[in-house]
Motif scaffolding. Structure first.
Motif: not given
Length: 317
Positions: A270-293
């Motif tokens: 296509v005439e428009r620029p190629s699409r490249h997406v930088r993907m990430a993973y994210a998580w909830r970081a509580g004050t007590s740290g992550p649980g074992r799972a």
């Protein structure tokens, strides 16, 4: 009910009562809510009356055939849902303190992520015989991050944008993902001269995946103003629609590859620029740290091979 027998709002607004309110609101009638909860309709009516008497408000407009929430009822429903989430969060924290395992781990999985790889990870996770209940959510576009920031998920795989300054959210790169414009070989665009100009694309229907975000308007990518659009709920449905020639659109190259190799999809420049997406993973970081799972899943994501498989290794049809 007299003043001596009327119950206070603290006695009436129990988690069960708030759950009953949710049931009536979602089903649209007292009778339907009673069937869902395994109660007789009179019991549901009585418990709603108890809440209304304790708060001295009407929660439902009974002038219509459906049980429609009043403004006060909607406010109680919204606040009640938040309260129930907080109660669940307290229970989860108590369980984690006792065992180290979270009571439940919810993972938001974007539609571009390899489902088979996630299932392989889930299988390996269950071999640990954890006490954690695993829940996977199917999300798309900004809905993947929203599931995390809103508290509906603990881990998000396939975040296509920066988490920004959301408190308590951490992220790391998952990898880069390329998108290609693809159509079925019998689609009119399959034989058009390349590169395809926007005015050519605009004359043909696009297939788009709906953003799964629950608040706001969500994102739209790769669409042209005035273009006919078929909106589908998942990336799998988008591929199916494009394989049938119902429209064209951008799809992740790793997902399109098996169909291109077998001649069931044609990639068009296509005439428009190629699409490249930088993907990430994210998580909830509580004050007590992550649980074992969560710790286990994060440790798996430290492997480059695992991260690559999540983006690249889609099961061949």
């Amino acid at each position: 009910m007299t003043a001596t027998t009327m119950q206070s709002h603290r006695e009436v607004l129990t988690p069960d009562a708030l759950g009953l309110l949710q049931a009536v609101a979602s089903t649209g009638s007292f009778a339907a809510a009673a069937r869902e909860l395994g109660l007789v309709p009179s019991a549901v009516t009585y418990r709603v009356r108890q809440m209304e008497d304790a708060l001295d408000v009407l929660l439902f407009d009974r002038s219509s055939r459906q049980a429609k929430l009043t403004a006060a009822g909607q406010e109680l429903l919204t606040s009640g849902e938040q309260l129930l989430q907080q109660i669940d969060a307290v229970a989860h924290r108590v369980k984690r303190v006792a065992t180290g395992w979270e009571a439940q781990l919810t993972i938001a999985v974007d539609g571009v992520i390899s489902c088979s790889t996630v299932m392989e990870l889930a299988q390996a996770f269950y071999e640990l015989t954890p006490t954690t209940r695993l829940r996977l959510r199917d999300e798309t576009l900004s809905g993947t991050l929203d599931a995390l920031t809103s508290g509906r998920a603990d881990l998000a795989l396939g975040v296509a944008m920066e988490p920004g300054n959301h408190a308590g959210i951490r992220s790391l790169p998952l990898g880069d993902l390329s998108f290609v414009y693809a159509v079925a070989p019998h689609h009119p665009l399959a034989t058009e001269k390349e590169p395809l100009k926007d005015e050519v694309l605009q004359r043909h229907r696009a297939v788009a995946v709906a953003d799964s975000i629950q608040r706001g308007s969500g994102m739209t990518l790769g669409l042209l103003a005035g273009q006919d659009v078929l909106t589908v709920p998942t990336m799998v449905a988008k591929l199916d629609a494009q394989l049938r020639g119902l429209g064209g659109g951008f799809v992740p190259e790793p997902m399109a590859r098996p169909f291109v190799d077998t001649g069931r999809l044609v990639v068009k420049r296509v005439e428009r620029p190629s699409r490249h997406v930088r993907m990430a993973y994210a998580w909830r970081a509580g004050t007590s740290g992550p649980g074992r799972a969560l710790q286990w899943w994060l440790s798996q994501l430290e492997s480059e091979a695992t991260r690559t498989a999540l983006l690249q290794r889609h099961r061949r049809p």
